[in-house]
Design a protein around this motif. Structure first.
Motif, PDB file in Angstrom:
ATOM      1  N   THR A  90       0.862  -1.181   0.000  1.00  0.00           N
ATOM      2  CA  THR A  90       0.000   0.000   0.000  1.00  0.00           C
ATOM      3  C   THR A  90       0.906   1.240   0.000  1.00  0.00           C
ATOM      4  OG1 THR A  90      -0.034   0.088   2.413  1.00  0.00           O
ATOM      5  CG2 THR A  90      -1.741  -1.251   1.336  1.00  0.00           C
ATOM      6  N   PRO A  91       0.358   2.413  -0.203  1.00  0.00           N
ATOM      7  CA  PRO A  91       1.200   3.613  -0.130  1.00  0.00           C
ATOM      8  C   PRO A  91       1.911   3.755   1.228  1.00  0.00           C
ATOM      9  CG  PRO A  91      -0.868   4.150  -1.188  1.00  0.00           C
ATOM     10  CD  PRO A  91      -0.987   2.730  -0.700  1.00  0.00           C
ATOM     11  N   ARG A  92       1.237   3.353   2.306  1.00  0.00           N
ATOM     12  CA  ARG A  92       1.862   3.435   3.626  1.00  0.00           C
ATOM     13  C   ARG A  92       3.044   2.472   3.729  1.00  0.00           C
ATOM     14  NH1 ARG A  92      -1.183   2.625   9.430  1.00  0.00           N
ATOM     15  NH2 ARG A  92       0.651   2.991  10.692  1.00  0.00           N
ATOM     16  N   ARG A 108       4.802   1.360   1.231  1.00  0.00           N
ATOM     17  CA  ARG A 108       5.819   1.893   0.324  1.00  0.00           C
ATOM     18  C   ARG A 108       6.635   2.987   1.014  1.00  0.00           C
ATOM     19  NH1 ARG A 108       9.171   0.531  -2.780  1.00  0.00           N
ATOM     20  NH2 ARG A 108       7.627  -0.834  -3.704  1.00  0.00           N
ATOM     21  N   ARG A 109       5.987   3.882   1.761  1.00  0.00           N
ATOM     22  CA  ARG A 109       6.701   4.937   2.486  1.00  0.00           C
ATOM     23  C   ARG A 109       7.632   4.328   3.537  1.00  0.00           C
ATOM     24  NH1 ARG A 109       1.615   7.332   2.431  1.00  0.00           N
ATOM     25  NH2 ARG A 109       1.314   6.860   4.636  1.00  0.00           N
ATOM     26  N   MET A 110       7.151   3.287   4.214  1.00  0.00           N
ATOM     27  CA  MET A 110       7.981   2.619   5.213  1.00  0.00           C
ATOM     28  C   MET A 110       9.202   1.981   4.560  1.00  0.00           C
ATOM     29  SD  MET A 110       8.789  -0.645   6.746  1.00  0.00           S
ATOM     30  CE  MET A 110       7.656  -1.636   5.868  1.00  0.00           C
ATOM     31  N   ASP A 135      10.606   2.873   1.762  1.00  0.00           N
ATOM     32  CA  ASP A 135      11.483   3.931   1.282  1.00  0.00           C
ATOM     33  C   ASP A 135      12.316   4.536   2.404  1.00  0.00           C
ATOM     34  OD1 ASP A 135      10.605   3.592  -1.309  1.00  0.00           O
ATOM     35  OD2 ASP A 135       9.141   5.234  -1.221  1.00  0.00           O
ATOM     36  N   ALA A 136      11.777   4.574   3.621  1.00  0.00           N
ATOM     37  CA  ALA A 136      12.493   5.152   4.762  1.00  0.00           C
ATOM     38  C   ALA A 136      13.449   4.160   5.410  1.00  0.00           C
ATOM     39  CB  ALA A 136      11.502   5.650   5.800  1.00  0.00           C
ATOM     40  N   SER A 179      16.919   4.638   8.088  1.00  0.00           N
ATOM     41  CA  SER A 179      16.831   4.224   9.494  1.00  0.00           C
ATOM     42  C   SER A 179      17.921   3.209   9.834  1.00  0.00           C
ATOM     43  CB  SER A 179      15.452   3.648   9.792  1.00  0.00           C
ATOM     44  OG  SER A 179      15.223   2.467   9.049  1.00  0.00           O
TER      45      SER A 179
END
Length: 105
Positions: free
Chosen positions: A37-39, A41-43, A45-46, A50
C-alpha cells in the motif's frame, strides 16, 4: 596449517553465509505475501535511512566530539549537495583532519 584456513573457521564462515543468504531470501519470499500500500511503500522507502542511523548513532554517542563534528559535516553536505558519496568523503576528511591536528582520542 594457516590459522585462517582452520576447519572450524571454515565451518563458521559457511554457517554465517548460509544464515545471511537464508535471511535475505526469506525476506524476499515473505514480501511476496505483503500487499504494498502507499503506507507500506513509504515505510520501505524510509528503511535504508533508518538502518544507517541505527548503525551510526552508537558510534556518534561513544565517539566524542571529533566524531560528532564529522557526522554534522557529512549531514550538512548531504543536505546541501544531495550526494551521499561526497558526504561520506567529507565526514572522513573532517575526522582525519581533526585527528591530525590533535583533537579527540
Amino acid at each position: 596449517m594457516n590459522e585462517f584456513l582452520r576447519g572450524d573457521m571454515m565451518i563458521a564462515f559457511a554457517v554465517m553465509t548460509a544464515v545471511t543468504v537464508a535471511s535475505r531470501l526469506g525476506g524476499y519470499w515473505l514480501m511476496g505475501y505483503v500487499h504494498v500500500t502507499p503506507r507500506v511503500r513509504r515505510m520501505l522507502d524510509a528503511l535504508p535511512g533508518s538502518i544507517i542511523v541505527a548503525a551510526a548513532l552508537p558510534v556518534a554517542v561513544n565517539g566524542g566530539p571529533v566524531v560528532m563534528f564529522a557526522i554534522v559535516a557529512a549531514m550538512l553536505v548531504t543536505i546541501i549537495r544531495r550526494n551521499d558519496f561526497i558526504a561520506v568523503i567529507t565526514g572522513m576528511a573532517v575526522a582525519a583532519a581533526a585527528r591530525a591536528m590533535g583533537f579527540g582520542g
